[in-house]
Design an enzyme around this catalytic site. Structure first.
Site, PDB file in Angstrom:
ATOM      1  N   LYS A 120      34.005  38.155  46.425  1.00 21.09           N
ATOM      2  CA  LYS A 120      33.526  36.890  45.849  1.00 21.09           C
ATOM      3  C   LYS A 120      32.529  37.004  44.731  1.00 21.09           C
ATOM      4  O   LYS A 120      32.115  36.176  43.877  1.00 21.09           O
ATOM      5  CB  LYS A 120      33.442  35.887  46.836  1.00 21.09           C
ATOM      6  CG  LYS A 120      34.712  35.247  47.375  1.00 21.09           C
ATOM      7  CD  LYS A 120      34.609  34.057  48.328  1.00 21.09           C
ATOM      8  CE  LYS A 120      35.835  33.664  48.901  1.00 21.09           C
ATOM      9  NZ  LYS A 120      36.248  34.450  49.966  1.00 21.09           N
TER      10      LYS A 120
HETATM   11  C1  LIG Z   1      37.804  34.678  49.998  1.00 24.09           C
HETATM   12  C2  LIG Z   1      38.335  35.956  50.748  1.00 24.09           C
HETATM   13  C3  LIG Z   1      39.784  36.252  50.897  1.00 24.09           C
HETATM   14  C4  LIG Z   1      40.872  35.309  50.154  1.00 24.09           C
HETATM   15  O1  LIG Z   1      40.649  35.272  49.025  1.00 24.09           O
HETATM   16  P1  LIG Z   1      41.492  34.069  48.146  1.00 24.09           P
HETATM   17  O2  LIG Z   1      40.897  34.389  46.618  1.00 24.09           O
HETATM   18  O3  LIG Z   1      40.896  32.762  48.766  1.00 24.09           O
HETATM   19  O4  LIG Z   1      42.845  34.265  48.463  1.00 24.09           O
HETATM   20  C5  LIG Z   1      40.066  37.328  51.277  1.00 24.09           C
HETATM   21  N1  LIG Z   1      38.898  38.178  51.809  1.00 24.09           N
HETATM   22  C6  LIG Z   1      37.719  37.939  51.799  1.00 24.09           C
HETATM   23  C7  LIG Z   1      36.721  38.918  52.660  1.00 24.09           C
HETATM   24  C8  LIG Z   1      37.429  36.758  51.274  1.00 24.09           C
HETATM   25  O5  LIG Z   1      35.940  36.513  51.180  1.00 24.09           O
END
Ligand SMILES: *Cc1c(COP(=O)(O)O)cnc(C)c1O
Length: 463
Positions: free
Chosen positions: A112
């Site tokens: 993220k």
């Molecule tokens: C947010 C997140 C996901 C999922 O990603 P999306 O874009 O919501 O599908 C998977 N793994 C981790 C570690 C995350 O923080």
């Protein structure tokens, strides 16, 4: 570049307006009116370039004239300087034809950061241009809030308030939110659970007078600019493995569908991606949709990969919009059905369109644990539980014709208990944050009360 809503009844906006709006006014999500194309020569010319240079070439056509090129270049440079690996998104090989794309070298150890770091820069610059200021408010169960705080800390013309449920986030997550000492960072411990935090944020957005008074905005996962930032690492990974001369498959640990939808955008730009494989844990609404053609809510069950514990997958609406031939009326109807009846059937034509691009699989808790253990034993690589879900599903979708890239979405040290249970080893934090437990914390406890929260935001905002 213009952006249209997936529900077809909101004004078209430019890039910056769509970013600042987040959700469209008709409740839909913004998508580009057309996806800009890059030819094979353009991808071939990216081989060996720094991540930042590829980012500029990929993002520029989506941003259009909203930001001069020199400013976009500078925003990208500032954003990715925060990622503690010179390749930004390095790749390691797990097995013949199977690669792991490490997206966890950012300040909060999860992918993220790639989107959030850039969005912080873009929001701050937009406010500078407009001689305005913005108050970011968000609720978090841990990961998104810390990424937002890291992205906005110290940025001019912005404040960031993150509400988290007191006592219900992990210690690493809490400290990531409470130890930044910049005046524009505000970590709020709400006496309640995550749903209470989310309800309070929603209530603040629905209080239009308050919303205008403090310039409220959100940076949640439906924001188009977040999706867009994630397109870049699909390009760097595919080019490193031989694109445009060779096609590549990707498997993506999926929750809200933002990350994998970015892969779809890369594909539509002309990057040769064979298949995008959705990997879910036992909260498998997306895998069931592909298996049955029905998109049906079920309760959320907690797993060791909590960032994928979702009941609905908000960005899936963007994929439906494409699969239904960009028919906003049809998407509106499906979303109404989801809200009122808890599910809907996907038409046969739309299902066929979805299956042309996506495949899916799921991993149980036991399979996830076993994958962490096995990959550590055979390669030495330590996977976080989310990445392990991806690797397990990827292994079921390997195609000898194309290399497979699995996205590693978080650092194992973020989930030390699950990793220790699987391997017997407790992964340590990277050196650069080894003093996290010694840094002073700054947090404001607040009752689960709208007026108290609004007063706090009015009072704490920096000028
Ligand atoms: C947010 C997140 C996901 C999922 O990603 P999306 O874009 O919501 O599908 C998977 N793994 C981790 C570690 C995350 O923080």
């Amino acid at each position: 570049m213009r952006y249209v809503s997936t529900r077809g009844r909101a004004p078209e906006l430019g890039f910056e307006e769509a970013m600042l709006a987040g959700l469209a006014r008709d409740g839909g999500l913004y998508v580009p009116e057309t996806v800009p194309q890059l030819g094979p020569e353009a991808f071939a010319a990216m081989a060996g370039l720094p991540y930042e240079e590829v980012a500029l070439r990929v993002l520029r056509p989506f941003v259009g004239d909203d930001l001069p090129e020199a400013e976009l270049r500078d925003a990208i440079a500032q954003a990715y300087a925060a990622i503690a690996h010179t390749a930004r998104a390095p790749m390691v090989q797990l097995a013949p034809g199977h690669f792991l794309l490490e997206l966890f070298h950012g300040p909060t150890l999860a992918f993220k950061d790639f989107a959030m770091q850039l969005i912080g820069q873009l929001f701050s610059r937009a406010m500078q241009k407009r001689q305005d200021r913005i108050t970011i408010v968000g609720a978090t169960s841990g990961d998104t809030g810390s990424a937002a705080i890291e992205a906005f800390r110290g940025l001019p013309r912005t404040d960031v308030f993150i509400l988290f449920p007191e006592g219900r986030v992990s210690e690493v997550q809490r400290r990531q939110m409470t130890t930044p000492d910049e005046a524009n960072v505000h970590a709020i411990a709400v006496k309640g659970d995550f749903d209470d935090c989310q309800a309070q944020v929603k209530a603040m957005f629905n209080d239009h007078a308050f919303r205008d008074e403090v310039g409220l905005s959100a940076v949640n996962s439906i924001n188009w600019a977040r999706v867009l930032a994630q397109v870049v690492y699909y390009v760097t990974a595919a080019v490193a493995l031989g694109a445009p001369h060779r096609a590549v498959d990707f498997t993506v640990p999926t929750g809200n569908f933002g990350d994998i939808f970015a892969g779809n955008i890369a594909r539509r730009m002309g990057l040769p991606i064979g298949r995008l494989v959705i990997a879910t844990n036992r909260n498998d609404i997306l895998h069931r949709t592909f298996a049955t053609g029905r998109h049906e809510k079920e309760g959320v069950e907690p797993t060791m990969s909590p960032s994928m514990d979702i009941q609905v997958s908000s960005n899936f609406e963007r994929a439906l919009f494409e699969a239904y031939g960009r028919d906003g009326g049809a998407v509106s109807q499906l979303m109404d059905e989801l809200r009122d009846k808890g599910g809907f059937g996907v038409s046969q034509g739309a299902m066929e369109a979805l299956r042309e691009t996506y495949a899916s699989g799921r991993a149980s808790e036991e399979e996830t644990r076993d994958t962490i253990r096995r990959i550590h034993a055979t390669t030495g690589e330590i996977l976080c539980p989310h990445s392990a879900v991806g690797v397990k599903v990827a292994e079921e979708h390997l195609d000898p014709a194309r290399p497979m890239v699995t996205l590693a979405t978080a650092h194992p040290a973020k989930f030390p208990d699950a990793v220790e249970a699987a391997t017997g080893l407790r992964p340590g934090l990277p050196k650069r944050m080894a003093d996290l437990y010694d840094r002073p914390e700054r947090v404001t406890p607040v009752d689960n009360d709208l007026v108290a929260l609004q007063d706090l935001i009015r009072e704490r905002r920096t000028t």
